[in-house]
Structures are given as C-alpha cells and as structure tokens.
Design a protein around this motif. Structure first.
Motif, PDB file in Angstrom:
ATOM      1  N   VAL A 171      54.659  18.108   8.313  1.00  0.00           N
ATOM      2  CA  VAL A 171      55.548  17.099   8.881  1.00  0.00           C
ATOM      3  C   VAL A 171      56.160  16.319   7.722  1.00  0.00           C
ATOM      4  CG1 VAL A 171      55.756  15.130  10.420  1.00  0.00           C
ATOM      5  CG2 VAL A 171      54.115  16.946  10.942  1.00  0.00           C
ATOM      6  N   VAL A 172      57.482  16.304   7.681  1.00  0.00           N
ATOM      7  CA  VAL A 172      58.216  15.656   6.603  1.00  0.00           C
ATOM      8  C   VAL A 172      59.093  14.570   7.214  1.00  0.00           C
ATOM      9  CG1 VAL A 172      59.799  16.031   4.659  1.00  0.00           C
ATOM     10  CG2 VAL A 172      58.271  17.882   5.397  1.00  0.00           C
ATOM     11  N   GLY A 173      59.201  13.425   6.545  1.00  0.00           N
ATOM     12  CA  GLY A 173      60.049  12.375   7.088  1.00  0.00           C
ATOM     13  C   GLY A 173      60.111  11.157   6.198  1.00  0.00           C
ATOM     14  N   PRO A 174      60.731  10.088   6.693  1.00  0.00           N
ATOM     15  CA  PRO A 174      60.866   8.854   5.920  1.00  0.00           C
ATOM     16  C   PRO A 174      59.522   8.184   5.673  1.00  0.00           C
ATOM     17  CG  PRO A 174      62.380   8.892   7.798  1.00  0.00           C
ATOM     18  CD  PRO A 174      61.405  10.014   7.986  1.00  0.00           C
ATOM     19  N   SER A 175      59.550   7.111   4.883  1.00  0.00           N
ATOM     20  CA  SER A 175      58.331   6.355   4.648  1.00  0.00           C
ATOM     21  C   SER A 175      57.736   5.912   5.986  1.00  0.00           C
ATOM     22  CB  SER A 175      58.617   5.139   3.768  1.00  0.00           C
ATOM     23  OG  SER A 175      59.539   4.266   4.398  1.00  0.00           O
ATOM     24  N   GLY A 176      56.431   5.938   6.062  1.00  0.00           N
ATOM     25  CA  GLY A 176      55.742   5.629   7.310  1.00  0.00           C
ATOM     26  C   GLY A 176      55.379   6.843   8.135  1.00  0.00           C
ATOM     27  N   THR A 177      55.824   8.022   7.711  1.00  0.00           N
ATOM     28  CA  THR A 177      55.521   9.234   8.475  1.00  0.00           C
ATOM     29  C   THR A 177      54.023   9.525   8.490  1.00  0.00           C
ATOM     30  OG1 THR A 177      57.711  10.193   8.094  1.00  0.00           O
ATOM     31  CG2 THR A 177      55.948  11.718   8.649  1.00  0.00           C
ATOM     32  N   LEU A 206      61.536  14.945  10.321  1.00  0.00           N
ATOM     33  CA  LEU A 206      61.866  13.833  11.212  1.00  0.00           C
ATOM     34  C   LEU A 206      62.984  12.985  10.614  1.00  0.00           C
ATOM     35  CD1 LEU A 206      58.254  12.652  12.152  1.00  0.00           C
ATOM     36  CD2 LEU A 206      59.736  14.240  13.419  1.00  0.00           C
ATOM     37  N   THR A 207      63.966  12.620  11.446  1.00  0.00           N
ATOM     38  CA  THR A 207      64.988  11.687  10.992  1.00  0.00           C
ATOM     39  C   THR A 207      64.446  10.269  10.989  1.00  0.00           C
ATOM     40  OG1 THR A 207      65.893  11.418  13.241  1.00  0.00           O
ATOM     41  CG2 THR A 207      66.872  13.131  11.839  1.00  0.00           C
ATOM     42  N   HIS A 208      63.617   9.927  11.995  1.00  0.00           N
ATOM     43  CA  HIS A 208      62.985   8.614  12.086  1.00  0.00           C
ATOM     44  C   HIS A 208      61.888   8.689  13.139  1.00  0.00           C
ATOM     45  CE1 HIS A 208      65.929   8.514  15.329  1.00  0.00           C
ATOM     46  NE2 HIS A 208      65.500   7.343  15.766  1.00  0.00           N
ATOM     47  N   HIS A 209      61.293   7.536  13.453  1.00  0.00           N
ATOM     48  CA  HIS A 209      60.048   7.552  14.201  1.00  0.00           C
ATOM     49  C   HIS A 209      60.160   7.005  15.620  1.00  0.00           C
ATOM     50  CE1 HIS A 209      58.214   7.244   9.918  1.00  0.00           C
ATOM     51  NE2 HIS A 209      58.489   8.487  10.237  1.00  0.00           N
ATOM     52  N   HIS A 210      61.357   6.846  16.147  1.00  0.00           N
ATOM     53  CA  HIS A 210      61.483   6.441  17.544  1.00  0.00           C
ATOM     54  C   HIS A 210      60.910   7.529  18.450  1.00  0.00           C
ATOM     55  CE1 HIS A 210      64.768   3.140  17.004  1.00  0.00           C
ATOM     56  NE2 HIS A 210      63.569   2.637  17.050  1.00  0.00           N
ATOM     57  N   LEU A 211      60.400   7.096  19.599  1.00  0.00           N
ATOM     58  CA  LEU A 211      59.637   7.987  20.462  1.00  0.00           C
ATOM     59  C   LEU A 211      60.424   9.210  20.906  1.00  0.00           C
ATOM     60  CD1 LEU A 211      56.910   8.335  21.907  1.00  0.00           C
ATOM     61  CD2 LEU A 211      57.842   7.028  23.824  1.00  0.00           C
ATOM     62  N   ASP A 212      61.724   9.058  21.168  1.00  0.00           N
ATOM     63  CA  ASP A 212      62.499  10.198  21.653  1.00  0.00           C
ATOM     64  C   ASP A 212      62.787  11.219  20.561  1.00  0.00           C
ATOM     65  OD1 ASP A 212      64.046   7.955  20.761  1.00  0.00           O
ATOM     66  OD2 ASP A 212      65.873   8.892  21.500  1.00  0.00           O
ATOM     67  N   HIS A 213      62.261  10.982  19.350  1.00  0.00           N
ATOM     68  CA  HIS A 213      62.391  11.950  18.260  1.00  0.00           C
ATOM     69  C   HIS A 213      61.041  12.514  17.814  1.00  0.00           C
ATOM     70  CE1 HIS A 213      66.726  11.080  17.345  1.00  0.00           C
ATOM     71  NE2 HIS A 213      66.390  10.044  18.090  1.00  0.00           N
ATOM     72  N   VAL A 214      59.945  11.953  18.325  1.00  0.00           N
ATOM     73  CA  VAL A 214      58.614  12.393  17.879  1.00  0.00           C
ATOM     74  C   VAL A 214      57.653  12.665  19.030  1.00  0.00           C
ATOM     75  CG1 VAL A 214      58.907  11.052  15.753  1.00  0.00           C
ATOM     76  CG2 VAL A 214      57.616  10.055  17.657  1.00  0.00           C
ATOM     77  N   ALA A 215      58.084  12.511  20.279  1.00  0.00           N
ATOM     78  CA  ALA A 215      57.159  12.543  21.414  1.00  0.00           C
ATOM     79  C   ALA A 215      56.417  13.868  21.560  1.00  0.00           C
ATOM     80  CB  ALA A 215      57.917  12.225  22.713  1.00  0.00           C
ATOM     81  N   ALA A 216      57.012  14.961  21.111  1.00  0.00           N
ATOM     82  CA  ALA A 216      56.366  16.281  21.266  1.00  0.00           C
ATOM     83  C   ALA A 216      55.664  16.741  19.993  1.00  0.00           C
ATOM     84  CB  ALA A 216      57.397  17.330  21.691  1.00  0.00           C
ATOM     85  N   LEU A 217      55.444  15.818  19.057  1.00  0.00           N
ATOM     86  CA  LEU A 217      54.803  16.209  17.804  1.00  0.00           C
ATOM     87  C   LEU A 217      53.350  16.624  18.029  1.00  0.00           C
ATOM     88  CD1 LEU A 217      55.432  16.515  14.836  1.00  0.00           C
ATOM     89  CD2 LEU A 217      54.790  14.117  14.504  1.00  0.00           C
TER      90      LEU A 217
END
Length: 258
Positions: free
Chosen positions: A86-92, A58-69
């Motif tokens: 699932v790999v991503g920034p802090s807060g993932t 994940l590049t970040h956690h906005h909905l249009d980047h994670v909605a299909a997780l």
C-alpha cells in the motif's frame, strides 16, 4: 498501457457508480489506484482480478477511496496470494495500522508493506513510474501522473494523469499538460456551491490552453445524474478544446506509451 475505470462515484452511492478506483495494466504490470467501496466487485470482473493486484496507490485517505482496502487484503489472503503493498501520502501507515487494529484477525495473514511518498521526487508503484502533485482538497491528497518503465518517458511527462480529489487550479492543469488522458474530479454540475471539488465551468477554465487530448470526468455525485451532456458542454464552453467524456464504471481506455 490500459486504464480500466472501476469506480466513478462518490461518498453518496448510486447503483451504476461505485466509489473511486482505477486499474492500470501494462504487459505483466498492474496497479490499483484507490480502493473505495464496490471496487473489489468491479475488479473481480476484470482479467487482472484482485489476485493480480499486489500494489495499491492511494490518492488520499477519505473513506470513499479506502473503504475496500481491508476487504482486498482478506480477498487476497483467501485466494492464496501472499503479498500486498500500500503506497500513499503521509499518514498511510497510520491508516493501515488503525484498520488492522479494528480488523486484528487480518494482521499477519499476508506480507503487507506500506510506503509513504511525496511530490518531492518520482517513484515506482506496481511497476509504473509515478510523479505526484499535491491537490487542493480538504485533506492532503495527491494527483498522479504515470508512465510504464519500458517507455523511457519521465513520469512527469507520462501519458496518463489521475487528479485525485481536488478543486480545479492552474498548478494541477500545468501538472497534467501534455497528457493523452486526464481523469479529473468533476463532482458536481454548475450551479452547486461547492468547495474541494470543481464544477465543469471551473474545470474547463483551468484547462483552457493545455494540451490534454482526452478529459474524463469522474468522482460524480448523484447531483450529476441526467446532467452529463450539460457538464461536457460546460467544460468545452469554458475553454477546454480537447475531447471530453463522462467516465462510466467499466470504461477501458488504451493509452499509447510511445
């Protein structure tokens, strides 16, 4: 290494563009970068399929980047696949835990691992070597640069860079310098007052003088419809002298790794 652009759209859907998603394939390695709404349908149309993707970055956690997780987790479970990382920034981890709180019946259905990364050091994801760079967005967001391990290339010098969501700025241009392919957020055409994303002129100015062979414009809002040729010309006029294209869903690009 092959890049398949699954989703070139934004949080405002249009029929021909689903939300953010990019598939990297190299021999027996596959990596999904971002997982917005509609990406699973696009992924199902590839040879890899959602069955072949066991790592999401994940590049970040906005909905249009994670909605299909969560739909990806369910699809892999129903297909008999047992693992997903699932790999991503802090807060993932907090993101995934929160989604599982909402969709509790999916908890424990597959072996789910979550890993948080930072730009402090390079890392591996889905068999690819990755370097990260924080972008300028409304929340913590990373750009990523990739190389397959078999190439022996430091990921900081890898052939592919994905910008994530970001304004155009010199630090990101430097991070991408030397890429064969740079996929960059270019959400709006010139004349739109926008922050957290670049206009074509801002992007062209930031990339002027860099050695990027091909620039693909992505993360396109509906405002860009019918203005694609104008956007390409604006990037060039602003000073970028590489190849410029507006990315389309389903675009496949072979990227040399030697």
């Amino acid at each position: 290494m092959e890049l398949t652009v699954l989703g070139t759209g934004s949080a405002m859907p249009v029929p021909e563009r689903v939300q953010a998603g990019y598939l990297l394939d190299d021999d027996d390695r596959s990596l999904l970068v971002d997982c917005g709404s509609g990406v699973l349908q696009r992924l199902a149309g590839t040879e890899t399929g959602y069955e072949g993707v066991s790592t999401v970055l994940l590049t970040h956690h906005h909905l249009d980047h994670v909605a299909a997780l969560m739909p990806l987790i369910k699809a892999r479970w129903l297909a008999g696949e047992e693992h997903l990382e699932v790999v991503g920034p802090s807060g993932t981890k907090a993101l995934v835990d929160g989604l599982l709180d909402v969709h509790a019946y999916l908890d424990g259905r597959i072996d789910l691992a979550v890993r948080e990364v930072s730009p402090a050091r390079s890392f591996s994801a889905g068999g690819f070597d990755v370097a990260a760079r924080e972008t300028r967005h409304s929340m913590e967001c990373f750009a990523y640069r990739f190389s397959p391990p078999s190439s022996g290339v430091d990921p900081a010098d890898g052939p592919l860079t994905l910008s994530g969501d970001t304004e155009a700025f010199a630090g990101l241009a430097s991070f991408a310098d030397g890429s064969d392919v740079l996929v960059h957020d270019c959400a709006f055409p010139d004349g739109i007052d926008v922050s957290n994303h670049p206009t074509p002129t801002e992007l062209g100015e930031s990339l002027a003088g860099t050695d990027v062979k091909t620039l693909l414009l992505s993360h396109l809002y509906p405002h860009t419809g019918g203005r694609e040729a104008e956007m390409v010309e604006s990037v060039r006029t602003a000073g970028f002298d590489g190849d410029v294209r507006v990315a389309e869903d389903g675009l496949r690009v072979d990227i040399p790794t030697e």
